[in-house]
Design a protein around this motif. Structure first.
Motif, PDB file in Angstrom:
ATOM      1  N   THR A  99     -21.453 -56.793  43.049  1.00 58.68           N
ATOM      2  CA  THR A  99     -21.860 -55.778  44.017  1.00 58.68           C
ATOM      3  C   THR A  99     -22.153 -54.462  43.307  1.00 58.68           C
ATOM      4  N   THR A 106     -25.947 -50.806  49.594  1.00 59.65           N
ATOM      5  CA  THR A 106     -25.128 -51.674  48.742  1.00 59.65           C
ATOM      6  C   THR A 106     -25.840 -52.995  48.515  1.00 59.65           C
ATOM      7  N   THR A 108     -25.579 -56.909  46.833  1.00 59.34           N
ATOM      8  CA  THR A 108     -24.660 -57.951  46.379  1.00 59.34           C
ATOM      9  C   THR A 108     -25.454 -59.215  46.073  1.00 59.34           C
TER      10      THR A 108
END
Length: 368
Positions: A99, A106, A108
């Motif tokens: 991540t 964000t 990931t």
């Protein structure tokens, strides 16, 4: 005098594709969608149902002979239910779970499957918390041709030396310029981004990223890989609305036991006629001084010879392409190349040989 002639062909879907898609859609309880941008929440109930189906199929068809790879349902849908229990999947699977927090976005990478030349990965992009999820849903469900949601640009770079701190004040184009020296050459790289799901509660967009490197002397697994990811955007009647105001970046280390295989096919006099790179996920081929006048003609001349006696290429994804060069006064290409990704994972143990034109080579005679 010679010039470079670039060519791009796209093959149509195989004859059974439409019916297979129709059966899958109707089995899910709906009518075929009218276009590809479908709003599909990743509901917990749906995941449980698909996981149960996968477990049942694997138990019935595979038994205890192989260990099931614990891959995401997205890979099960992409490569088929039984593929998770194959030896090839075990050699190609990677649990990544890396991540990167980039301001209010964000990234990931959950999982990946691949080898040194081709990688598929599942990318989650969590949007800013103040994003209007209702507007996103409305756009994704819209039937209007002037309204759609565009996938983000995603490009890999062979480096781990650039981080979010280095690009947080840059545009996507400026970040590309910063990473330019670590790029994979455009002439040897191809990739795609497919939108898989949007979770309104978590504001996570999920994408299936695929990338293929068509270069013998470079691999996608040579070192750390950095993904530069642009913002997805809404298009509404000519107006463009980015869902974040900046690019994002994430670095991970691709790591796979599975390797692509490189072959050189020569004629009876020892002259190099073809170069072919084959993996469970893709094939790329190049012809030297043949008599081909199109990429499609060349592509039909390359087949895999299976141990059961059949001769064919696995079903290809909907798009493939290539290019070549020829004299200005000739219709015949002196060099010609094409590449394609397979719709399912190829078991190389089922293949006996590769044939291109009048040349054939054993599947075992590959060059490292």
């Amino acid at each position: 005098m010679r010039d470079y002639c670039s060519a791009m062909d796209r093959c149509g879907p195989d004859s059974g594709l439409e019916e297979r898609l129709r059966r899958r859609v109707l089995a899910a309880g709906g009518e075929p969608a009218r276009h590809c941008r479908v709003y599909r929440p990743r509901s917990f109930g749906r995941k449980l149902l698909l996981a149960a189906v996968i477990a049942a199929v694997l138990t019935a068809s595979v038994g205890a002979a192989l260990t099931q790879v614990p891959w995401d349902t997205i890979f099960a849908e992409r490569f088929g239910l039984e593929a998770a229990a194959s030896e090839t999947a075990a050699r190609a699977f990677q649990e990544v779970n890396v991540t990167s927090v980039c301001g209010d976005v964000t990234l990931t990478v959950r999982q990946a499957v691949g080898d040194d030349k081709t990688i598929y990965l599942i990318l989650d992009l969590q949007l800013p918390q103040d994003v209007d999820t209702g507007k996103i849903q409305a756009v994704m469900e819209s039937e209007e041709p002037s309204v759609w949601m565009d996938t983000p640009r995603v490009r890999p770079y062979a480096t781990d030396e650039v981080t979010w701190a280095d690009i947080q004040d840059l545009t996507y184009e400026e970040a590309e310029a910063l990473l330019y020296g670590s790029r994979f050459p455009a002439s040897g790289y191809s990739g795609s981004v497919s939108e898989m799901a949007f979770d309104q509660d978590t504001k996570i967009m999920t994408y299936l990223i695929s990338m293929t490197l068509e270069m013998k002397d470079r691999s996608l697994t040579d070192g750390p890989m950095t993904l530069l990811v642009d913002s997805p955007a809404l298009y509404q009647n000519g107006a463009v609305t980015p869902l974040s105001g900046h690019p994002a970046i994430l670095t991970f280390q691709p790591d796979y036991i599975q390797q692509a295989r490189f072959y050189q096919l020569r004629d009876g006099e020892g002259r190099l006629k073809y170069e072919i790179t084959l993996s469970p996920f893709a094939l790329s081929a190049k012809s030297y001084f043949g008599d081909y006048t199109s990429i499609g003609e060349f592509a039909k001349d390359v087949v895999l010879v299976y141990r059961d006696g059949s001769e064919k290429l696995p079903a290809k994804d909907l798009g493939w392409g290539g290019g070549g060069s020829r004299p200005t006064d000739s219709e015949v290409f002196t060099t010609l190349s094409f590449s394609c990704r397979f719709h399912e994972i190829l078991d190389l143990d089922e293949v006996r040989a590769i044939r291109a034109g009048d040349c054939e080579i054993s599947i075992e005679d590959w060059t490292a």
